[in-house]
Design a protein around this motif. Structure first.
Motif, PDB file in Angstrom:
ATOM      1  N   LYS A  80       0.823  -1.210   0.000  1.00  0.00           N
ATOM      2  CA  LYS A  80       0.000   0.000   0.000  1.00  0.00           C
ATOM      3  C   LYS A  80       0.855   1.257   0.000  1.00  0.00           C
ATOM      4  O   LYS A  80       0.511   2.245  -0.626  1.00  0.00           O
ATOM      5  CB  LYS A  80      -0.923  -0.005   1.218  1.00  0.00           C
ATOM      6  CG  LYS A  80      -1.994  -1.062   1.141  1.00  0.00           C
ATOM      7  CD  LYS A  80      -2.853  -1.067   2.385  1.00  0.00           C
ATOM      8  CE  LYS A  80      -3.893  -2.170   2.283  1.00  0.00           C
ATOM      9  NZ  LYS A  80      -4.703  -2.278   3.497  1.00  0.00           N
ATOM     10  N   LYS A  81       2.015   1.210   0.672  1.00  0.00           N
ATOM     11  CA  LYS A  81       2.888   2.398   0.730  1.00  0.00           C
ATOM     12  C   LYS A  81       3.492   2.746  -0.628  1.00  0.00           C
ATOM     13  O   LYS A  81       3.912   3.865  -0.845  1.00  0.00           O
ATOM     14  CB  LYS A  81       3.991   2.211   1.774  1.00  0.00           C
ATOM     15  CG  LYS A  81       4.991   1.154   1.405  1.00  0.00           C
ATOM     16  CD  LYS A  81       6.092   1.062   2.431  1.00  0.00           C
ATOM     17  CE  LYS A  81       7.146   0.090   1.933  1.00  0.00           C
ATOM     18  NZ  LYS A  81       8.338   0.130   2.715  1.00  0.00           N
ATOM     19  N   ASP A  82       3.529   1.793  -1.553  1.00  0.00           N
ATOM     20  CA  ASP A  82       4.068   2.044  -2.891  1.00  0.00           C
ATOM     21  C   ASP A  82       2.991   2.394  -3.907  1.00  0.00           C
ATOM     22  O   ASP A  82       3.294   2.627  -5.076  1.00  0.00           O
ATOM     23  CB  ASP A  82       4.859   0.832  -3.383  1.00  0.00           C
ATOM     24  CG  ASP A  82       6.139   0.614  -2.600  1.00  0.00           C
ATOM     25  OD1 ASP A  82       6.731   1.621  -2.160  1.00  0.00           O
ATOM     26  OD2 ASP A  82       6.550  -0.541  -2.430  1.00  0.00           O
ATOM     27  N   GLY A  83       1.747   2.449  -3.479  1.00  0.00           N
ATOM     28  CA  GLY A  83       0.643   2.755  -4.381  1.00  0.00           C
ATOM     29  C   GLY A  83       0.765   4.133  -5.021  1.00  0.00           C
ATOM     30  O   GLY A  83       0.488   4.296  -6.211  1.00  0.00           O
ATOM     31  N   ASP A  84       1.177   5.142  -4.248  1.00  0.00           N
ATOM     32  CA  ASP A  84       1.321   6.500  -4.793  1.00  0.00           C
ATOM     33  C   ASP A  84       2.371   6.543  -5.909  1.00  0.00           C
ATOM     34  O   ASP A  84       2.158   7.161  -6.946  1.00  0.00           O
ATOM     35  CB  ASP A  84       1.695   7.496  -3.696  1.00  0.00           C
ATOM     36  CG  ASP A  84       0.555   7.788  -2.746  1.00  0.00           C
ATOM     37  OD1 ASP A  84      -0.612   7.540  -3.124  1.00  0.00           O
ATOM     38  OD2 ASP A  84       0.823   8.252  -1.624  1.00  0.00           O
ATOM     39  N   LEU A  85       3.499   5.879  -5.693  1.00  0.00           N
ATOM     40  CA  LEU A  85       4.549   5.838  -6.715  1.00  0.00           C
ATOM     41  C   LEU A  85       4.041   5.130  -7.960  1.00  0.00           C
ATOM     42  O   LEU A  85       4.238   5.618  -9.076  1.00  0.00           O
ATOM     43  CB  LEU A  85       5.791   5.129  -6.178  1.00  0.00           C
ATOM     44  CG  LEU A  85       6.902   4.864  -7.191  1.00  0.00           C
ATOM     45  CD1 LEU A  85       7.504   6.180  -7.687  1.00  0.00           C
ATOM     46  CD2 LEU A  85       7.969   3.967  -6.596  1.00  0.00           C
ATOM     47  N   LEU A  86       3.376   4.012  -7.778  1.00  0.00           N
ATOM     48  CA  LEU A  86       2.863   3.261  -8.922  1.00  0.00           C
ATOM     49  C   LEU A  86       1.839   4.069  -9.702  1.00  0.00           C
ATOM     50  O   LEU A  86       1.867   4.100 -10.926  1.00  0.00           O
ATOM     51  CB  LEU A  86       2.247   1.949  -8.432  1.00  0.00           C
ATOM     52  CG  LEU A  86       2.311   0.784  -9.373  1.00  0.00           C
ATOM     53  CD1 LEU A  86       3.750   0.445  -9.706  1.00  0.00           C
ATOM     54  CD2 LEU A  86       1.625  -0.417  -8.773  1.00  0.00           C
ATOM     55  N   ARG A  87       0.947   4.754  -8.990  1.00  0.00           N
ATOM     56  CA  ARG A  87      -0.047   5.599  -9.671  1.00  0.00           C
ATOM     57  C   ARG A  87       0.634   6.769 -10.376  1.00  0.00           C
ATOM     58  O   ARG A  87       0.208   7.183 -11.449  1.00  0.00           O
ATOM     59  CB  ARG A  87      -1.087   6.098  -8.674  1.00  0.00           C
ATOM     60  CG  ARG A  87      -2.087   5.023  -8.273  1.00  0.00           C
ATOM     61  CD  ARG A  87      -3.201   5.572  -7.409  1.00  0.00           C
ATOM     62  NE  ARG A  87      -2.742   6.011  -6.095  1.00  0.00           N
ATOM     63  CZ  ARG A  87      -2.614   5.201  -5.054  1.00  0.00           C
ATOM     64  NH1 ARG A  87      -2.902   3.929  -5.141  1.00  0.00           N
ATOM     65  NH2 ARG A  87      -2.192   5.671  -3.892  1.00  0.00           N
ATOM     66  N   TYR A  88       1.706   7.306  -9.812  1.00  0.00           N
ATOM     67  CA  TYR A  88       2.435   8.407 -10.429  1.00  0.00           C
ATOM     68  C   TYR A  88       3.108   7.961 -11.732  1.00  0.00           C
ATOM     69  O   TYR A  88       3.058   8.669 -12.731  1.00  0.00           O
ATOM     70  CB  TYR A  88       3.487   8.944  -9.453  1.00  0.00           C
ATOM     71  CG  TYR A  88       4.301  10.083 -10.006  1.00  0.00           C
ATOM     72  CD1 TYR A  88       3.782  11.356 -10.084  1.00  0.00           C
ATOM     73  CD2 TYR A  88       5.613   9.877 -10.435  1.00  0.00           C
ATOM     74  CE1 TYR A  88       4.527  12.415 -10.596  1.00  0.00           C
ATOM     75  CE2 TYR A  88       6.366  10.912 -10.930  1.00  0.00           C
ATOM     76  CZ  TYR A  88       5.828  12.178 -11.013  1.00  0.00           C
ATOM     77  OH  TYR A  88       6.570  13.204 -11.514  1.00  0.00           O
ATOM     78  N   VAL A  89       3.739   6.785 -11.704  1.00  0.00           N
ATOM     79  CA  VAL A  89       4.485   6.309 -12.877  1.00  0.00           C
ATOM     80  C   VAL A  89       3.574   5.688 -13.927  1.00  0.00           C
ATOM     81  O   VAL A  89       3.734   5.934 -15.114  1.00  0.00           O
ATOM     82  CB  VAL A  89       5.569   5.297 -12.437  1.00  0.00           C
ATOM     83  CG1 VAL A  89       6.300   4.736 -13.638  1.00  0.00           C
ATOM     84  CG2 VAL A  89       6.561   5.953 -11.481  1.00  0.00           C
ATOM     85  N   LEU A  90       2.593   4.876 -13.496  1.00  0.00           N
ATOM     86  CA  LEU A  90       1.775   4.123 -14.435  1.00  0.00           C
ATOM     87  C   LEU A  90       0.314   4.566 -14.467  1.00  0.00           C
ATOM     88  O   LEU A  90      -0.491   3.934 -15.147  1.00  0.00           O
ATOM     89  CB  LEU A  90       1.793   2.634 -14.063  1.00  0.00           C
ATOM     90  CG  LEU A  90       3.149   1.958 -13.978  1.00  0.00           C
ATOM     91  CD1 LEU A  90       2.976   0.543 -13.482  1.00  0.00           C
ATOM     92  CD2 LEU A  90       3.830   1.978 -15.324  1.00  0.00           C
ATOM     93  N   GLY A  91      -0.013   5.616 -13.791  1.00  0.00           N
ATOM     94  CA  GLY A  91      -1.401   5.970 -13.541  1.00  0.00           C
ATOM     95  C   GLY A  91      -2.261   6.395 -14.691  1.00  0.00           C
ATOM     96  O   GLY A  91      -3.302   6.971 -14.497  1.00  0.00           O
ATOM     97  N   GLY A  92      -1.900   6.140 -15.896  1.00  0.00           N
ATOM     98  CA  GLY A  92      -2.813   6.465 -16.973  1.00  0.00           C
ATOM     99  C   GLY A  92      -2.212   7.374 -18.029  1.00  0.00           C
ATOM    100  O   GLY A  92      -2.916   7.810 -18.940  1.00  0.00           O
ATOM    101  N   GLY A  93      -0.925   7.641 -17.945  1.00  0.00           N
ATOM    102  CA  GLY A  93      -0.286   8.439 -18.993  1.00  0.00           C
ATOM    103  C   GLY A  93      -0.171   7.649 -20.275  1.00  0.00           C
ATOM    104  O   GLY A  93      -0.295   6.431 -20.290  1.00  0.00           O
TER     105      GLY A  93
END
Length: 135
Positions: free
Chosen positions: A118-131
């Motif tokens: 869960k603590k890595d969710g923000d990083l994952l959403r930042y990198v892969l979040g829909g760009g």
């Protein structure tokens, strides 16, 4: 207890904001996780001729300007993920890993399951979040 030991050893604890800043600064990062589908499905027999997909442990390597790469912990499988990416929170619990959350990762080559801390969710959403491109 772990936090105390890290402070005594002068090791800085990772935070989502620090991880994002490190990623933007060009530092490659690894996010540990579980998947059933990235790199191909591995089936295991559960008796009576039935087979189910096995959950495999590994890590996702994230580096600015490079495609994300999944590597199994045992080193037997790896996969380069293709843009564009869309990341959706799938919900549900990860068995035996209460501090993990499930995602559905849609890539240019297909849709995969992914469970990360869960603590890595923000990083994952930042990198892969829909760009539409790899950052």
């Amino acid at each position: 207890m772990v936090d105390v030991l890290l402070r005594w050893a002068w090791i800085r604890r990772s935070t989502p904001a620090r991880d994002i800043a490190d990623f933007d600064g060009g530092q490659p990062l690894r996010v540990v996780g579980f998947t059933q589908s990235i790199g191909g499905t591995v089936k295991v027999s559960v008796g009576r001729g039935k087979q189910i997909a096995r959950l495999r442990q590994g890590y996702l390597r994230l580096a600015a300007g490079e495609a994300p790469v999944w590597n199994d912990a045992r080193g037997s499988r790896s996969a380069i993920l293709q843009a564009p990416f869309q990341l959706k929170l799938a919900g549900g619990k990860v068995r035996m890993a209460p501090k993990f959350e499930r995602y559905e990762l849609v890539t240019g080559a297909g849709t995969y399951d992914l469970a990360v801390p869960k603590k890595d969710g923000d990083l994952l959403r930042y990198v892969l979040g829909g760009g539409t491109e790899t950052r």
